[in-house]
Every structure is written in C-alpha cells, then in structure tokens.
Design a protein around this motif. Structure first.
Motif, short mmCIF file in Angstrom:
data_model
loop_
_atom_site.label_atom_id
_atom_site.label_comp_id
_atom_site.label_asym_id
_atom_site.label_seq_id
_atom_site.Cartn_x
_atom_site.Cartn_y
_atom_site.Cartn_z
N ARG A 120 0.81 -1.21 0.00
CA ARG A 120 0.00 0.00 0.00
C ARG A 120 0.85 1.27 0.00
O ARG A 120 0.66 2.17 0.83
CB ARG A 120 -0.96 0.00 1.18
CG ARG A 120 -1.87 -1.22 1.24
CD ARG A 120 -2.86 -1.18 2.38
NE ARG A 120 -3.88 -0.16 2.16
CZ ARG A 120 -4.05 0.90 2.96
NH1 ARG A 120 -3.26 1.09 4.00
NH2 ARG A 120 -5.01 1.78 2.71
N ALA A 173 -1.13 4.64 -0.24
CA ALA A 173 -1.74 5.03 1.02
C ALA A 173 -0.70 5.61 1.97
O ALA A 173 -0.95 6.60 2.68
CB ALA A 173 -2.45 3.83 1.66
N GLN A 174 0.49 5.01 1.99
CA GLN A 174 1.58 5.54 2.80
C GLN A 174 1.95 6.95 2.35
O GLN A 174 2.15 7.86 3.17
CB GLN A 174 2.81 4.65 2.69
CG GLN A 174 2.67 3.23 3.22
CD GLN A 174 3.97 2.47 3.03
OE1 GLN A 174 5.04 2.92 3.43
NE2 GLN A 174 3.88 1.30 2.41
N HIS A 177 0.06 9.09 0.69
CA HIS A 177 -1.03 10.02 1.00
C HIS A 177 -0.99 10.41 2.46
O HIS A 177 -1.20 11.60 2.81
CB HIS A 177 -2.37 9.37 0.64
CG HIS A 177 -3.55 10.25 0.88
ND1 HIS A 177 -4.26 10.24 2.06
CD2 HIS A 177 -4.14 11.20 0.09
CE1 HIS A 177 -5.24 11.12 1.99
NE2 HIS A 177 -5.20 11.71 0.80
N ASP A 178 -0.72 9.45 3.31
CA ASP A 178 -0.67 9.73 4.75
C ASP A 178 0.44 10.72 5.09
O ASP A 178 0.31 11.51 6.03
CB ASP A 178 -0.47 8.41 5.51
CG ASP A 178 -0.51 8.61 7.01
OD1 ASP A 178 -1.56 9.08 7.51
OD2 ASP A 178 0.50 8.31 7.69
N ARG A 179 1.52 10.71 4.31
CA ARG A 179 2.63 11.62 4.55
C ARG A 179 2.47 12.95 3.83
O ARG A 179 3.32 13.84 3.95
CB ARG A 179 3.95 10.96 4.11
CG ARG A 179 4.37 9.77 4.96
CD ARG A 179 4.71 10.19 6.39
NE ARG A 179 5.78 11.19 6.38
CZ ARG A 179 7.08 10.90 6.36
NH1 ARG A 179 7.46 9.63 6.35
NH2 ARG A 179 7.98 11.85 6.36
N GLY A 180 1.43 13.09 3.03
CA GLY A 180 1.19 14.34 2.34
C GLY A 180 2.23 14.69 1.29
O GLY A 180 2.62 15.85 1.13
N HIS A 211 -2.53 18.42 -2.14
CA HIS A 211 -3.41 18.04 -1.03
C HIS A 211 -4.81 17.64 -1.48
O HIS A 211 -5.54 16.99 -0.73
CB HIS A 211 -3.52 19.22 -0.06
CG HIS A 211 -4.05 20.46 -0.72
ND1 HIS A 211 -3.24 21.33 -1.42
CD2 HIS A 211 -5.33 20.94 -0.84
CE1 HIS A 211 -3.98 22.31 -1.90
NE2 HIS A 211 -5.25 22.09 -1.59
N VAL A 265 -6.48 9.07 -2.18
CA VAL A 265 -5.68 7.87 -2.46
C VAL A 265 -6.03 7.30 -3.82
O VAL A 265 -5.15 6.90 -4.60
CB VAL A 265 -5.90 6.81 -1.36
CG1 VAL A 265 -5.19 5.50 -1.73
CG2 VAL A 265 -5.38 7.30 -0.02
#
Length: 301
Positions: free
Chosen positions: A220, A223-224, A226-229, A259, A263
């Motif tokens: 993923r 997703a990683q 996206h989580d870190r922006g 931003h 995902v």
C-alpha cells in the motif's frame, strides 16, 4: 592449314561476388578500469572489418569499474567475434555479452490482477518495436487470461498460497526452462519470489514498484504516500533480489500531486507512471543498455 582458336576458362573475379551482408552486433562489457580498454576493443573490432556505429563508456571512480556498450556492423559471425574477444576479455578481466542488435529477447511476464503494465508491454511489443518476444504470461489469478489471449499469448495459471508457494515456484522454474526464457518481468505480480529463485535468476528479473524507492516500501505505498502528504508520487523499476524492494534501480519517474488528491487519485495517476517506467526499463535491458555496478546500475540511454 586452318588456325585453331582456344578459349581460356574464365577466372572468377572476386569483385563480381556479391558482398556479404553486414550484421549489427551489440557488445556490452564491464571490467576493472585501466588504460587501454577502449583501444583494445576498438582495435579488435577494426581487425574484423567492424564499423562502430554507436559507442558509450563510463568509468565509475567509486567501484573502480569501467563499463562500455558498442554497436558494430561487420560481416564477421558470432564464432569469429567471440574467438577474437576471448583474449581481450581475459587480459582485462571482462564480463561481457554479445548479441544481434534488435533481437527480441524471450520474455515471460508474471501478473496478478492489475492489467495496465501487461497491456502496455504487449501493445509496445506488437506496435512499437519493443525488442521482446513475450513467450508466455503467468498469473496467480485468471483475471488477465482473456487479455493474454487477445494478444495471442499463452496464459499459465499458477495459483499461490502459503501452502503451495514452493510448488508454484517449481512450476515457474519449469516454465523458464521450457520456454527458454531470458527475461522475467513482474508486471504488478503481487507475490514475493524466494531468495533461491532470485539468486538463480539474478539480473534477469525486472519488477515495477509503485512508489519512488527507497521510500514507501512494501504494501500500500500510495496510502503511505497520501498519509505523509507527499507532493510527488513515483514508480521504480528495478532488478529483483532476495531483499524486498532493494534491488538495483534501472529507472524511476514521478508525477506531481497536491493536497486535493485522494488515495484513489494517486493510484490512477500512479498507474500511468508505473507502465512507462517499466516499459523503459524493459526496453533498455533488452537492448543491453543496463550494466550492473554492484547494487547500482549503469544505464546507457
């Protein structure tokens, strides 16, 4: 008494013989760096009527190795060139390969359920002169069987579970041998190859990882990211080794995001990056433009 006229048999004139067609060869090599390598290689090729049409070289001060890729047109055959190259290779401690320019490399593509990389490679093989000959597609699911059939490629279903992984890899080995496979491409094949198989096929297996390695390894990655922006997403094509997502990198590419991207947006944008990154890596490998330099690569584009 009448005179007798005699006619001498015609003497063949070599100038009348048809010229032997030249073949264009590609020679790729690496060896410890020292003076005289280019001179020795070029001299050997010239001695066999070779006309160098392309030449690239690089000396790596970090590893102390020298890398060279030469395309040469000559009427000399493989046996003659290999015999002439032998003493030069021995003198300089070369690792080398010799092939006909543009010869399609026999390729096995491994897939799971994602279609974009497989579609792209098969399209480029058929319509864009990608120098590969896809001799088979193997998948741990049947989702892409119809796609392989559309392009006239045999599909091999090799299911993988924790209990059958060893059996599945044995079947993959058999396919590589039966089909005389030179290159294995993991086109979003969502299985980890064993250390033994990676060692046995070292330098012959190319993977596409859907992130800009060494960041976001494993599962993923979008997703990683996206989580870190992140502001850039990317894809990395590399040779497969026993260390997950750690193999020598061949090619990378990126796409700018912000931003507002979810995902799912990153996944959609990422698929386009993945397919073009993998295609470049496969093409360069098939054209003998990629040489291993320890855990790095030298790529003559």
């Amino acid at each position: 008494m009448g005179s007798v006229t005699t006619t001498e048999p015609a003497v063949p004139d070599d100038r009348d013989a048809p010229a032997q067609p030249a073949t264009e060869w590609v020679l790729a090599l690496s060896c410890p760096d020292r003076p005289g390598i280019v001179h020795a290689v070029a001299g050997m090729l010239a001695a066999h009527d070779g006309n160098i049409t392309e030449s690239q070289q690089f000396g790596d001060p970090a590893s102390g190795l020298f890398f060279m890729r030469v395309q040469v047109a000559t009427t000399a055959g493989r046996a003659e060139l290999e015999a002439a190259l032998g003493p030069v290779a021995a003198e300089f401690g070369m690792t080398w390969s010799l092939d006909v320019v543009g010869r399609p490399m026999r390729t096995l593509i491994l897939v799971s359920r994602a279609a974009h990389c497989l579609v792209d490679l098969l399209y480029r093989e058929r319509y864009q002169d990608m120098p590969i000959d896809v001799v088979g597609v193997a998948g741990n699911h049947r989702d892409l069987q119809d796609l392989a059939a559309f392009y006239g490629k045999p599909f091999h279903h090799i299911p993988v579970t924790p209990d059958t992984k060893a059996v599945a890899e044995s079947r993959l080995r058999d396919l590589v041998d039966e089909l005389d496979v030179e290159l294995v491409v993991l086109a979003r094949y969502m299985q980890i190859l064993s250390d033994d198989l990676c060692r046995d096929l070292a330098g012959r297996v190319i993977n596409i990882h859907h992130s800009f390695l060494p960041s976001f390894k494993g599962a993923r990655p979008y997703a990683q990211a996206h989580d870190r922006g992140v502001k850039l997403i990317g894809a990395t094509s590399h040779y497969v080794t026993g260390d997950l997502d750690e193999g020598p990198i061949i090619e990378q590419d990126v796409e700018r995001v912000d931003h507002s991207h979810a995902v799912a947006d990153l996944v959609a944008l990422g698929e386009d990056v993945e397919r073009r990154t993998l295609a470049r890596a496969v093409r360069w490998h098939a054209e003998h433009r990629v040489l291993l330099d320890g855990h790095r690569t030298v790529v003559f584009r």
